[in-house]
Design a protein around this motif. Structure first.
Motif, PDB file in Angstrom:
ATOM      1  N   GLY A 115      -5.296  -4.491  -3.852  1.00  0.00           N
ATOM      2  CA  GLY A 115      -3.627  -4.211  -3.180  1.00  0.00           C
ATOM      3  C   GLY A 115      -3.097  -4.459  -4.176  1.00  0.00           C
ATOM      4  N   LEU A 154      -7.616   2.839  -4.049  1.00  0.00           N
ATOM      5  CA  LEU A 154      -8.140   3.000  -3.551  1.00  0.00           C
ATOM      6  C   LEU A 154      -9.216   3.316  -2.896  1.00  0.00           C
ATOM      7  CD1 LEU A 154      -6.730   4.764  -0.332  1.00  0.00           C
ATOM      8  CD2 LEU A 154      -6.895   7.123  -1.607  1.00  0.00           C
ATOM      9  N   SER A 158       1.200  -0.778   0.018  1.00  0.00           N
ATOM     10  CA  SER A 158       0.092  -0.008  -0.109  1.00  0.00           C
ATOM     11  C   SER A 158       1.210   1.876   0.183  1.00  0.00           C
ATOM     12  CB  SER A 158      -0.822   0.279   1.572  1.00  0.00           C
ATOM     13  OG  SER A 158      -0.161  -0.312   2.049  1.00  0.00           O
TER      14      SER A 158
END
Length: 291
Positions: free
Chosen positions: A231, A226, A157
């Protein structure tokens, strides 16, 4: 998440081709900045990773320096490099930002040799961090190595965190420039402070326009990732495309939030090279406003 080894190979192969295509596209000036030199080192690392994973997958079983290599090592190698790439994200962003700041403010220009040394040092320190200090634990299927056809891949992230942080700084700089304009409304006989406020506002808006005009689609993709909490595979997170976006974003942040427009216009020689955004028009506008 588990990803088939064949899909991992296709992803790595596509990433390698894109990395080298971007290196070739920027070949005239890629070694003039830290981020450019690091991009070359990343392309080399990805190529070595892709060749190693391909050889291990096709051969299924071999020996190197007395060590028996199997498909277990395919998953292990991808996971380790993914963790190293994740560990590199913030240090690369910070050092590239400092490099751009010193270049734009004309305080210091890093040489190619220094950039190469720092890039190599970063790779070594990141690898040591993953092996010695991090809580990284490889995840391998408990089956016979011939039966391994997929690998557990960690997500990262870091990209979303870095992009969000820099965009917030950029937004705050734009709001600050707007507040200066409201504090000093345009008048027929402007004072020096009023003139500077409006010059800075025009400069910031033009910088934002140039950046968004080039990278709007990339920002939309990041926003979707987001919002959907999707991921990004760690071994694909650090790529040439991301570094090109980061280069433009860092230049925009330094121009808007760090270096006032009054420091620009002394010449364009100190500007970091950017193959995607044309920043010279920003300097032209700043010069015209000051005139």
């Amino acid at each position: 998440m588990n990803i088939p080894i064949a899909s991992i190979l296709r992803g790595l192969g596509g990433k390698c081709l894109l990395n080298w295509a971007l290196v070739f596209f920027q070949r005239k000036h890629i070694c003039r900045s830290f981020l450019g030199v690091f991009s070359v080192s990343l392309a080399v690392a990805d190529t070595l990773l892709t060749l190693s994973v391909t050889a291990l997958h096709l051969q299924a079983e071999g020996h190197l320096l007395g060590l028996k290599l199997t498909r277990y090592h395919v998953c292990l190698l991808v996971q380790i490099l993914g963790e190293v790439y994740s560990a590199l994200q913030w240090p690369v962003a910070v050092l590239a930002g400092l490099d751009h700041f010193f270049s734009i403010s004309r305080r210091w220009q890093a040489s190619s040799r220094l950039s190469l040394f720092v890039s190599g040092l970063l790779w070594i320190l990141s690898a040591l961090y993953v092996f010695l200090l991090s809580d990284f634990r490889p995840v391998i299927e408990e089956v016979f190595h011939i039966q391994i056809h997929q690998c557990w891949i960690f997500h990262t992230s870091q990209i979303l965190h870095i992009a969000t942080s820099l965009l917030l700084i950029l937004g705050c700089a734009a709001l600050h420039a707007g507040c200066l304009t409201l504090k000093h409304p345009p008048l027929k006989d402007q004072t020096t402070d009023q003139s500077r406020a409006h010059s800075r506002r025009s400069f910031v808006l033009q910088t934002l326009h140039i950046f968004l005009n080039t990278w709007a689609l990339f920002l939309v993709i990041l926003a979707v990732l987001l919002l959907l909490l999707v991921g990004i595979p760690a071994h694909l997170g650090l790529s040439g495309a991301w570094l090109c976006f980061l280069n433009s974003l860092l230049i925009a942040v330094v121009l808007c939030a760090v270096c006032p427009a009054s420091q620009l216009g002394q010449g364009w020689g100190a500007m970091p090279h950017d193959s995607f955004c044309e920043w010279r028009s920003t300097f032209s506008l700043a010069s015209e406003d000051r005139a």
